[in-house]
Design a protein around this motif. Sequence first.
Motif, PDB file in Angstrom:
ATOM      1  N   GLU A 183       3.358   5.826  -2.983  1.00  0.00           N
ATOM      2  CA  GLU A 183       4.582   6.444  -3.512  1.00  0.00           C
ATOM      3  C   GLU A 183       4.490   6.605  -5.029  1.00  0.00           C
ATOM      4  OE1 GLU A 183       9.334   5.347  -4.002  1.00  0.00           O
ATOM      5  OE2 GLU A 183       8.184   4.377  -2.405  1.00  0.00           O
ATOM      6  N   LEU A 184       3.956   5.602  -5.709  1.00  0.00           N
ATOM      7  CA  LEU A 184       3.795   5.692  -7.161  1.00  0.00           C
ATOM      8  C   LEU A 184       2.839   6.819  -7.525  1.00  0.00           C
ATOM      9  CD1 LEU A 184       3.533   1.898  -8.116  1.00  0.00           C
ATOM     10  CD2 LEU A 184       5.479   3.420  -8.486  1.00  0.00           C
ATOM     11  N   ALA A 185       1.777   6.975  -6.727  1.00  0.00           N
ATOM     12  CA  ALA A 185       0.795   8.033  -6.991  1.00  0.00           C
ATOM     13  C   ALA A 185       1.423   9.414  -6.843  1.00  0.00           C
ATOM     14  CB  ALA A 185      -0.390   7.892  -6.047  1.00  0.00           C
ATOM     15  N   GLU A 186       2.338   9.558  -5.895  1.00  0.00           N
ATOM     16  CA  GLU A 186       2.975  10.854  -5.656  1.00  0.00           C
ATOM     17  C   GLU A 186       3.874  11.276  -6.815  1.00  0.00           C
ATOM     18  OE1 GLU A 186       4.821  10.122  -1.917  1.00  0.00           O
ATOM     19  OE2 GLU A 186       3.025  10.602  -0.748  1.00  0.00           O
ATOM     20  N   ASN A 187       4.224  10.316  -7.672  1.00  0.00           N
ATOM     21  CA  ASN A 187       5.052  10.626  -8.832  1.00  0.00           C
ATOM     22  C   ASN A 187       4.230  10.966 -10.064  1.00  0.00           C
ATOM     23  OD1 ASN A 187       7.463  10.191  -7.457  1.00  0.00           O
ATOM     24  ND2 ASN A 187       7.430   7.996  -7.849  1.00  0.00           N
ATOM     25  N   THR A 188       2.903  11.028  -9.926  1.00  0.00           N
ATOM     26  CA  THR A 188       2.032  11.367 -11.052  1.00  0.00           C
ATOM     27  C   THR A 188       1.435  12.749 -10.863  1.00  0.00           C
ATOM     28  OG1 THR A 188       0.030  10.430 -10.045  1.00  0.00           O
ATOM     29  CG2 THR A 188       1.423   8.928 -11.316  1.00  0.00           C
ATOM     30  N   ASP A 189       0.982  13.340 -11.969  1.00  0.00           N
ATOM     31  CA  ASP A 189       0.408  14.683 -11.919  1.00  0.00           C
ATOM     32  C   ASP A 189      -0.915  14.699 -11.150  1.00  0.00           C
ATOM     33  OD1 ASP A 189       2.509  15.607 -13.419  1.00  0.00           O
ATOM     34  OD2 ASP A 189       1.472  15.342 -15.331  1.00  0.00           O
ATOM     35  N   LYS A 190      -1.717  13.656 -11.318  1.00  0.00           N
ATOM     36  CA  LYS A 190      -3.058  13.642 -10.739  1.00  0.00           C
ATOM     37  C   LYS A 190      -3.091  13.066  -9.326  1.00  0.00           C
ATOM     38  CE  LYS A 190      -5.272  13.254 -15.261  1.00  0.00           C
ATOM     39  NZ  LYS A 190      -6.149  12.426 -16.125  1.00  0.00           N
ATOM     40  N   LEU A 191      -1.952  12.577  -8.849  1.00  0.00           N
ATOM     41  CA  LEU A 191      -1.875  11.969  -7.515  1.00  0.00           C
ATOM     42  C   LEU A 191      -2.917  10.862  -7.343  1.00  0.00           C
ATOM     43  CD1 LEU A 191      -1.274  15.037  -5.158  1.00  0.00           C
ATOM     44  CD2 LEU A 191       0.405  13.430  -6.045  1.00  0.00           C
ATOM     45  N   ARG A 192      -3.211  10.184  -8.440  1.00  0.00           N
ATOM     46  CA  ARG A 192      -4.183   9.088  -8.366  1.00  0.00           C
ATOM     47  C   ARG A 192      -3.453   7.798  -8.012  1.00  0.00           C
ATOM     48  NH1 ARG A 192      -8.881   7.362 -12.692  1.00  0.00           N
ATOM     49  NH2 ARG A 192      -9.645   5.587 -11.509  1.00  0.00           N
ATOM     50  N   SER A 239      -2.129   4.333  -7.984  1.00  0.00           N
ATOM     51  CA  SER A 239      -1.960   3.422  -9.103  1.00  0.00           C
ATOM     52  C   SER A 239      -1.673   2.021  -8.577  1.00  0.00           C
ATOM     53  CB  SER A 239      -0.805   3.905  -9.985  1.00  0.00           C
ATOM     54  OG  SER A 239      -0.543   2.990 -11.003  1.00  0.00           O
ATOM     55  N   TYR A 240      -2.614   1.122  -8.774  1.00  0.00           N
ATOM     56  CA  TYR A 240      -2.410  -0.245  -8.311  1.00  0.00           C
ATOM     57  C   TYR A 240      -1.463  -0.980  -9.260  1.00  0.00           C
ATOM     58  CZ  TYR A 240      -6.200   0.449  -5.021  1.00  0.00           C
ATOM     59  OH  TYR A 240      -6.962   0.919  -3.983  1.00  0.00           O
ATOM     60  N   ILE A 241      -0.588  -1.784  -8.692  1.00  0.00           N
ATOM     61  CA  ILE A 241       0.299  -2.598  -9.505  1.00  0.00           C
ATOM     62  C   ILE A 241      -0.506  -3.798  -9.999  1.00  0.00           C
ATOM     63  CG2 ILE A 241       2.409  -3.981  -9.548  1.00  0.00           C
ATOM     64  CD1 ILE A 241       3.437  -2.220  -7.248  1.00  0.00           C
ATOM     65  N   ASN A 290       0.837  -1.207   0.000  1.00  0.00           N
ATOM     66  CA  ASN A 290       0.000   0.000   0.000  1.00  0.00           C
ATOM     67  C   ASN A 290       0.872   1.259   0.000  1.00  0.00           C
ATOM     68  OD1 ASN A 290      -2.683   1.231   0.224  1.00  0.00           O
ATOM     69  ND2 ASN A 290      -1.959   1.932   2.217  1.00  0.00           N
ATOM     70  N   ALA A 291       1.956   1.233   0.796  1.00  0.00           N
ATOM     71  CA  ALA A 291       2.879   2.377   0.857  1.00  0.00           C
ATOM     72  C   ALA A 291       3.560   2.591  -0.492  1.00  0.00           C
ATOM     73  CB  ALA A 291       3.917   2.146   1.952  1.00  0.00           C
ATOM     74  N   LEU A 292       3.913   1.494  -1.170  1.00  0.00           N
ATOM     75  CA  LEU A 292       4.540   1.589  -2.486  1.00  0.00           C
ATOM     76  C   LEU A 292       3.576   2.203  -3.501  1.00  0.00           C
ATOM     77  CD1 LEU A 292       6.593   1.043  -4.722  1.00  0.00           C
ATOM     78  CD2 LEU A 292       5.866  -1.358  -4.723  1.00  0.00           C
TER      79      LEU A 292
END
Length: 339
Positions: free
Chosen positions: A152-161, A163-165, A147-149
Amino acid sequence: WVSYPLSPSSYSVQDGSNNKVKLSQRIALKVFHSLGASGWIKTIPAEIKNHFTLMYPSSSLSKELDRIGFVWMPQDVINEGSLVELKDVKRNKKTGKAIRTKGKTTKFKMPVPSTAEVAQHRNNLYKINTQLVRHCITMDLTNSNLNALEIELAENTDKLRKSYIDFTSVQLTRIFSRGSLEKGGRFYRGWWQGIPERHRPHIRINGKKVTEVDFSGVAPRIIYGLAGESIPVSFDPYDVGLDAWLGKKDVRRPLVKKFLNAMINDEDGVYRLGSSEAGILGLNHKQLLKQIKLTHEPIFDSMQSGAGLHAQYIESVIAEKVMLDLLEQDVVVLPIHDS
């Protein structure tokens, strides 16, 4: 809890890509509502920008699942005709330069020519994907760490959405660039390519730890090779003569690497060194460019002419050979571009 998307956009029987559920949404909804009506699942409604609808087995269904045990569902191999893509970027008709929105180009698909070379690319990748779907490729993480990962992936996107792996995305597609079958050609769409580098040690293949083999400075080395220039194995292409250089541990090295690789892929000459990066390096854009010219004088002109995309093609040929050679030994290879 298990995600159960209900939106039509999550389903497609016809779509050949591997990022949609290849079933009828109408039938999927029937299954979902039947499970609920039978009292076999508990549910949590979807939250926009947070999660899909979630479901959890009731005690009666849990007992039935325990009785059946874990069953591996084979994944259909993507049709050969969908395994190679050719793309280009939209350009200004007057200047010929790529059109950029917020610094990003807009790519579009082009028809892939029907050649013997393309047929071989497709056939080779079909073999590779056939092997990949036979194995369990996942991560050794607790639910909370996973969940933390994903946050972290969401924080690297413009929309802060968030993103499930998607651990089912194990099949690869080979994508060529700039409308040329000799540019790009890297292998994409494996889920492991989208996670930060520091998390790669947690990847598992059939429960076993992975080993990463990285080719250092592969793009500049390929450009040297194409120019007929020989360089020592110990040569670090990112050591451009900065004061008090500490080798691979130097905090400035990733910045030089980013600049140099951006430069060799910058066909339109628009890339500029950021002010924060310049502060760390102690050099402005022109000064860093001068250091790179002094270090890489034999290939400097090639580096400024967008040679990186052709170097990527050479690199992709090497990656394909590595995967095919090891496939013969039943060794699973997960490509992450040049590693």
